[in-house]
Design a protein around this motif. Structure first.
Motif, short mmCIF file in Angstrom:
data_model
loop_
_atom_site.label_atom_id
_atom_site.label_comp_id
_atom_site.label_asym_id
_atom_site.label_seq_id
_atom_site.Cartn_x
_atom_site.Cartn_y
_atom_site.Cartn_z
N HIS A 272 0.78 -1.23 0.00
CA HIS A 272 0.00 0.00 0.00
C HIS A 272 0.82 1.29 0.00
CE1 HIS A 272 -3.69 -2.21 0.54
NE2 HIS A 272 -3.18 -2.85 1.57
N ALA A 273 2.10 1.24 0.29
CA ALA A 273 2.85 2.48 0.43
C ALA A 273 4.15 2.53 -0.34
CB ALA A 273 3.15 2.74 1.92
N SER A 274 4.58 1.40 -0.89
CA SER A 274 5.86 1.41 -1.60
C SER A 274 5.71 2.00 -2.99
CB SER A 274 6.40 -0.03 -1.70
OG SER A 274 5.54 -0.82 -2.49
N SER A 275 6.82 2.50 -3.51
CA SER A 275 6.87 3.03 -4.87
C SER A 275 7.78 2.12 -5.69
CB SER A 275 7.43 4.46 -4.89
OG SER A 275 6.61 5.32 -4.13
N PRO A 276 7.20 1.27 -6.55
CA PRO A 276 8.02 0.32 -7.31
C PRO A 276 9.09 1.03 -8.12
CG PRO A 276 5.70 -0.24 -7.49
CD PRO A 276 5.76 1.10 -6.82
N ARG A 277 10.28 0.46 -8.13
CA ARG A 277 11.41 1.03 -8.85
C ARG A 277 11.59 0.41 -10.23
NH1 ARG A 277 10.73 3.57 -4.61
NH2 ARG A 277 12.39 4.22 -3.20
N GLY A 278 10.76 -0.55 -10.55
CA GLY A 278 10.85 -1.20 -11.84
C GLY A 278 9.86 -2.34 -11.92
N SER A 279 9.97 -3.14 -12.97
CA SER A 279 9.05 -4.26 -13.15
C SER A 279 9.78 -5.46 -13.71
CB SER A 279 7.89 -3.87 -14.08
OG SER A 279 8.39 -3.56 -15.38
N VAL A 280 9.24 -6.64 -13.41
CA VAL A 280 9.78 -7.90 -13.89
C VAL A 280 8.63 -8.69 -14.48
CG1 VAL A 280 10.93 -10.04 -13.25
CG2 VAL A 280 11.60 -7.90 -12.14
N ARG A 281 8.77 -9.12 -15.74
CA ARG A 281 7.72 -9.89 -16.39
C ARG A 281 8.02 -11.38 -16.24
NH1 ARG A 281 4.97 -7.34 -21.63
NH2 ARG A 281 5.00 -5.66 -20.07
N LEU A 282 6.94 -12.17 -16.03
CA LEU A 282 7.10 -13.56 -15.65
C LEU A 282 6.44 -14.52 -16.64
CD1 LEU A 282 6.06 -13.22 -11.88
CD2 LEU A 282 8.27 -12.68 -12.93
N THR A 283 6.91 -15.74 -16.61
CA THR A 283 6.25 -16.81 -17.35
C THR A 283 4.94 -17.17 -16.66
OG1 THR A 283 7.32 -18.55 -16.06
CG2 THR A 283 8.50 -17.76 -18.01
N ALA A 284 4.08 -17.89 -17.35
CA ALA A 284 2.79 -18.28 -16.78
C ALA A 284 2.99 -19.14 -15.52
CB ALA A 284 1.97 -19.05 -17.82
N HIS A 285 3.98 -20.01 -15.55
CA HIS A 285 4.24 -20.85 -14.38
C HIS A 285 4.68 -20.00 -13.19
CE1 HIS A 285 5.53 -24.27 -11.97
NE2 HIS A 285 6.69 -23.65 -11.78
N ALA A 286 5.55 -19.03 -13.44
CA ALA A 286 6.02 -18.16 -12.36
C ALA A 286 4.89 -17.31 -11.80
CB ALA A 286 7.16 -17.28 -12.85
N VAL A 287 3.97 -16.89 -12.67
CA VAL A 287 2.81 -16.11 -12.21
C VAL A 287 2.00 -16.94 -11.22
CG1 VAL A 287 0.57 -15.16 -12.91
CG2 VAL A 287 2.64 -14.60 -14.20
N ARG A 288 1.76 -18.20 -11.53
CA ARG A 288 1.00 -19.05 -10.62
C ARG A 288 1.74 -19.24 -9.30
NH1 ARG A 288 0.00 -21.55 -15.54
NH2 ARG A 288 1.72 -23.03 -15.26
N THR A 289 3.05 -19.34 -9.36
CA THR A 289 3.84 -19.53 -8.15
C THR A 289 3.72 -18.33 -7.22
OG1 THR A 289 5.43 -20.97 -9.29
CG2 THR A 289 6.16 -19.92 -7.25
N VAL A 290 3.87 -17.11 -7.76
CA VAL A 290 3.85 -15.93 -6.89
C VAL A 290 2.42 -15.59 -6.46
CG1 VAL A 290 5.95 -15.02 -7.92
CG2 VAL A 290 3.75 -14.26 -8.81
N ALA A 291 1.44 -15.82 -7.33
CA ALA A 291 0.06 -15.50 -6.98
C ALA A 291 -0.45 -16.40 -5.85
CB ALA A 291 -0.85 -15.62 -8.20
N GLN A 292 0.05 -17.61 -5.81
CA GLN A 292 -0.36 -18.56 -4.77
C GLN A 292 0.65 -18.62 -3.62
OE1 GLN A 292 -0.73 -22.20 -6.97
NE2 GLN A 292 -2.47 -21.49 -8.17
N ARG A 293 1.72 -17.84 -3.73
CA ARG A 293 2.80 -17.83 -2.74
C ARG A 293 3.25 -19.26 -2.42
NH1 ARG A 293 2.51 -14.21 2.30
NH2 ARG A 293 4.76 -14.29 1.95
#
Length: 396
Positions: A272-293
Motif C-alpha cells: 500500500h505504500a511502496s513506490s516500485p522502482r521497476g518491473s519484472v515480467r514472468l512466465t505463466a508458471h512463475a505467475v501461478r507460483t507468486v500469486a499462490q505464494r
C-alpha cells in the motif's frame, strides 16, 4: 453495542477538513473543541488515542486571502505552512483544557515507503504515546511533492493504524456512513455493516467529497477501510457529529469488520505504500507460483526486466500481458538479472517478500498428452545430392 470498539485500547481517529473548518475556510473553534471533548473522554478511560487530522491547508486559506483550496502545489504548500501552525496551536489549547499535551507528527509517503523511516516513525509515535501525549498526525503538505504525497489522509490514517498497532480506526467525515447510492437521493440506504467485499457489490461510491477544502471522498474512505480491515483492524465510518456514539460502541455509521490478520509491517508497506522502482515480467508458471505464494520467484521464471532497481527495492511482478499480479522486494540488481533470466535458479524474490495483488489463476490442465506420431524417412545419398547439391547441411 460493538464489542471491538469497546475493547480497543489504542485507536486512530481521522477527521477531515470539512469537519473542522467554516464555510470560508478558517478553523471552527467550536468544532475543534467538540472533537477534543470526545477524544479526551476516551483518554480518561485509559484508551490511547492517535489523531490524524486534516485541515492545515484549509486553515491557511483565510489568513492568505484565499477563498478555496488552490490547485497548484506551490500555493497549497504556502497555505499548509501558515495553516499547520494554526491547527496545532488550536489543538494544543483545546487539549490543555483536560491537562493533555499534544505532539505534532508530520509525515510524507517517504516516511512510510522507506523501511528505515517506517521504523523510526513507529518509535517516535510509540514514545509520544508512552509519555502520555496525544500525537496529532498530518501529511507534511509544506514539503510534500507530487511524487511523495499520500494523496489523502484516509489512506494515511489506515497506514498509521497499522504502524502503531491500533485496535480500531475511526474515520470521521461530514457524511454519517456509507450508503448504497447517493445519500441525497431518495431511497438510498445506509450500510450498517460491511463484512467483506461482497457486501459492496452494486454499491455506488461517490468519488469526491462535498467540501471545497478537502481532498477525500467516499472512495478514499472505503479504500482506507479495506487497507485496515485486511490487516485485522476494524473500522467505524461516521459523521464527526456522531463521534461520541462511535467511540462508545453504539450503532452509528458503518462498521467494517476485520477481514484478515495483521500482516508483517513490510508486507503492508509493500502493498500500500511502496513506490516500485521497476518491473519484472514472468512466465505463466512463475505467475501461478507468486500469486499462490507457493515458493520464491526464480530467475528461470523471468522473461523481461524494466527499470533501474537494486537489491532490496520494491518491484512490480507482471504476467506476459503486462498486468501487475504481485509486488516483491527484489534480491538482485536490474543490471545482473538479464543474464540470469530464463535459465538460472537464482532467487529473485523470496517467498516472504511477496504480496499477491490478484487472485491466483486457475491451474493449467496437467493431463498427459499423447505424443505425436512422427514418420521419419531416411534419404539415400543420391537423393541428398539431387536435393541440396553444394549445401553444407545435406539434411535440408
Amino acid at each position: 453495542m460493538r464489542t471491538d470498539v469497546l475493547t480497543a485500547r489504542r485507536i486512530v481517529v481521522k477527521v477531515g477538513s470539512s469537519s473542522l473548518t467554516t464555510a470560508a475556510g478558517g478553523l471552527d473553534s467550536d468544532r475543534v473543541d467538540a472533537l477534543v471533548d470526545v477524544l479526551a473522554r476516551a483518554r480518561a478511560t485509559g484508551t490511547e488515542v492517535v489523531l490524524v487530522s486534516s485541515g492545515a491547508i484549509a486553515a491557511g486559506l483565510a489568513p492568505l486571502g484565499l477563498t478555496e483550496r488552490p490547485r497548484d502545489l506551490a500555493r497549497q504548500q504556502a497555505a499548509a505552512c501558515v495553516g499547520q501552525g494554526l491547527l496545532v496551536a488550536r489543538y494544543t489549547a483545546s487539549f490543555a483544557r483536560y491537562g493533555l499535551r499534544v505532539g505534532q507528527v508530520l509525515l510524507t509517503a517517504d516516511d512510510i515507503s522507506r523501511r528505515a523511516h517506517y521504523r523510526n516513525a513507529y518509535r517516535a509515535l510509540a514514545q509520544v504515546l508512552a509519555m502520555g501525549a496525544v500525537p496529532v498526525v498530518n501529511e507534511n503538505d509544506t514539503v510534500a511533492t507530487a511524487e511523495i504525497r499520500f494523496g489523502d489522509n484516509d489512506r494515511l490514517a489506515a497506514l498509521v493504524a497499522h504502524l502503531v498497532r491500533a485496535n480500531l480506526l475511526v474515520l470521521l467525515s461530514d457524511v454519517d456512513g456509507l450508503y448504497d447510492g447517493d445519500p441525497s437521493r431518495p431511497g438510498s440506504q445506509r450500510l450498517r455493516e460491511v463484512r467483506g467485499r461482497q457486501d459492496l457489490a452494486g454499491v455506488e461510491i461517490g468519488s469526491s467529497g462535498s467540501s471545497g477544502v478537502g481532498t477525500g471522498g467516499m472512495v478514499t474512505k472505503v479504500e482506507a477501510a479495506r487497507i485496515a480491515t485486511d490487516a485485522g483492524i476494524p473500522v467505524v465510518l461516521t459523521a464527526a457529529r456522531h463521534a461520541t456514539d462511535a467511540l462508545a460502541g453504539r450503532e452509528t455509521g458503518t462498521f467494517f469488520h476485520r477481514t484478515g490478520e495483521r500482516a508483517a509491517d513490510h508486507l503492508l508497506w509493500l502493498e500500500h505504500a511502496s513506490s516500485p522502482r521497476g518491473s519484472v515480467r514472468l512466465t505463466a508458471h512463475a505467475v501461478r507460483t507468486v500469486a499462490q505464494r507457493r515458493g520464491p520467484l526464480l530467475a528461470a521464471g523471468v522473461t523481461r526486466v524494466d527499470g533501474d532497481f537494486v537489491a532490496g527495492d520494491p518491484v512490480e511482478l507482471q504476467d506476459e500481458s503486462g498486468r501487475v499480479v504481485a509486488r516483491g522486494l527484489v534480491g538482485l540488481d536490474a543490471r545482473e538479472l538479464p543474464r540470469l533470466q530464463g535459465h538460472s535458479t537464482r532467487e529473485v524474490v523470496h517467498q516472504d517478500d511477496l504480496v499477491p495483488l490478484v487472485s491466483a489463476p486457475p491451474p493449467v490442465d496437467t493431463a498427459p498428452v499423447a505424443p505425436a506420431r512422427v514418420r521419419i524417412r531416411i534419404r539415400t545419398a543420391e537423393e541428398y545430392a539431387r536435393a541440396g547439391a553444394g549445401s553444407d547441411s545435406p539434411g535440408r
